[in-house]
Design an enzyme around this catalytic site. Structure first.
Site, PDB file in Angstrom:
ATOM      1  N   GLY A   1    -129.402 -50.599 -38.281  1.00 49.25           N
ATOM      2  CA  GLY A   1    -130.138 -51.841 -38.483  1.00 49.25           C
ATOM      3  C   GLY A   1    -129.879 -52.517 -39.812  1.00 49.25           C
ATOM      4  N   HIS A   2    -128.989 -51.972 -40.644  1.00 48.11           N
ATOM      5  CA  HIS A   2    -128.802 -52.517 -42.008  1.00 48.11           C
ATOM      6  C   HIS A   2    -127.334 -52.556 -42.388  1.00 48.11           C
ATOM      7  CE1 HIS A   2    -129.431 -52.890 -46.428  1.00 48.11           C
ATOM      8  NE2 HIS A   2    -130.568 -53.428 -46.064  1.00 48.11           N
ATOM      9  N   PHE A   3    -126.536 -53.293 -41.982  1.00 49.06           N
ATOM     10  CA  PHE A   3    -126.665 -54.348 -40.981  1.00 49.06           C
ATOM     11  C   PHE A   3    -125.662 -54.059 -39.894  1.00 49.06           C
ATOM     12  CE2 PHE A   3    -127.855 -56.102 -45.101  1.00 49.06           C
ATOM     13  CZ  PHE A   3    -129.095 -56.649 -44.835  1.00 49.06           C
TER      14      PHE A   3
END
Length: 152
Positions: free
Chosen positions: A49-51
């Site tokens: 999720g990052h990224f």
């Protein structure tokens, strides 16, 4: 040189996957300094999720990796190991600066110096480097606190 492999690191930190952020200790001097590293791979759970299209290690996790290296140095300096009755907490981060992103494939070198230790509170100067360049730096403070536990 005083080195530590992952098995000895696991004896001196309570952290485990996915939150263990030190892979090896290259050198340390009791009461003074430590040089450790974390291999940053594309398989890190935070990259999901990052990224997703540009994986960057979160700065807060770089600070955590530095704090874990500091914890290893503190435990080694005290001649102690983590137990169920106490824990080292992060109690301060001063002057944190992030100079370059850390991405998959980097080897994050963790350099920590003890500035002082008094009444269970430790203060450190910490730098994270990739390819010799500082990517993050801060002054960290940690404190040992009793948390209770089994076996008193």
């Amino acid at each position: 040189m005083n080195t530590m492999d992952i098995h000895e690191i696991l004896e001196h930190l309570p952290h485990r996957y996915p939150f263990l952020l030190v892979d090896r200790v290259l050198d340390f001097e009791l009461g003074k300094s430590i040089h450790a590293y974390k291999n940053v791979t594309v398989n890190e759970p935070f990259f999901v999720g990052h990224f997703p299209h540009h994986p960057v290690m979160p700065g807060v996790l770089i600070m955590e990796a530095l704090a874990q290296a500091a914890g290893i140095l503190s435990f080694k300096t005290m001649g102690a190991k983590p137990d169920a009755n106490s824990v080292f907490y992060f109690v301060g981060i001063d002057g944190a600066r992030f100079k370059k992103p850390v991405t998959a494939g980097d080897q994050l070198h963790l350099h920590v110096l003890i500035q002082r230790q008094m009444r269970g509170i430790w203060k450190y100067k910490a730098e994270a480097r990739v390819d010799g360049e500082i990517v993050a730096e801060a002054e960290l403070m940690c404190a040992k606190r009793d948390v209770g536990g089994v076996g008193g």
